[in-house]
Design an enzyme around this catalytic site. Structure first.
Site: not given
Ligand code: NDP
Ligand code: ZN
Length: 172
Positions: A61-62
């Protein structure tokens, strides 16, 4: 043991220039290692295919890693687990998130364990070391989406599910 060390070395190399999203920009490899630690130390998992897949779960994936490369190094069964927990990055982000919820009930038993450990690890990160640019609302939306994914694969890994539920109760 040998194949597990090989997986750690492979993933460390593939993720070597990547960092997590927390304020301290933790080395990326800490996250796959955390999954294997959750599975082995907290849940007593000894299935080496599950542990290898946990270590390798974000390589396709990454990073530039291909399924063929994983198959050559670790075999078809480990590669299948990794592919089951790999998002289709050609999809728009919201579609990818919806797809994880939709696909959760169809994951194999081994892939469920990796998916549970991934969500436990990420939920812990959101609680302890969240991305600095995430609002409280975004942390909450992320936690709730993790729960929707996990709710779709319950029934086979009760200890991991209980660990996830404990983390979810501690969400922001
Ligand atoms: P992302 O997918 O951008 O980021 C989450 C992913 O980043 C994780 O699943 C993990 O994936 C990886 N990751 C790396 N470092 C960390 C860390 N320190 N903590 C947690 N995750 C980390 O986030 P989303 O798009 O899922 O955003 C979260 C929610 O917020 C969504 O449900 C979206 O609807 C909402 N949202 C809200 C916004 C707002 O401004 N209110 C803007 C955008 C989204 P992995 O294990 O694959 O590395
Ligand atoms: Zn992950």
């Amino acid at each position: 043991m040998e194949v597990l060390i090989k997986a750690v070395a492979f993933a460390a190399h593939k993720h070597k220039d990547q960092r997590r999203k927390d304020a301290g920009a933790t080395p990326y490899i800490n996250h796959p290692v955390a999954l294997a630690d959750i599975l082995a130390s907290e849940c007593g998992v000894t299935d080496v295919e599950i542990l290898c897949a946990a270590i390798l779960h974000d390589t396709i994936e990454d990073t530039e890693t291909t399924p063929e490369e994983l198959t050559a190094a670790f075999g078809e069964r480990v590669t299948k687990i990794v592919l089951e927990v790999t998002d289709d990055k050609s999809l728009p982000k919201q579609d990818r998130k919806d797809a994880q919820v939709a696909h959760a009930p169809y994951l194999s038993t081994q892939a469920r364990a990796v998916k549970l450990a991934d969500k436990i690890s990420n939920l812990r990160d959101v609680i302890k070391t969240p991305p600095p640019d995430w609002s409280l609302q975004r942390c909450q939306e992320y936690s709730d989406w993790c729960k929707r994914v996990i709710d779709g694969l319950r029934g086979e890994w009760l200890v991991l599910e209980a660990i996830f539920d404990k983390q979810y109760r501690e969400r922001p």
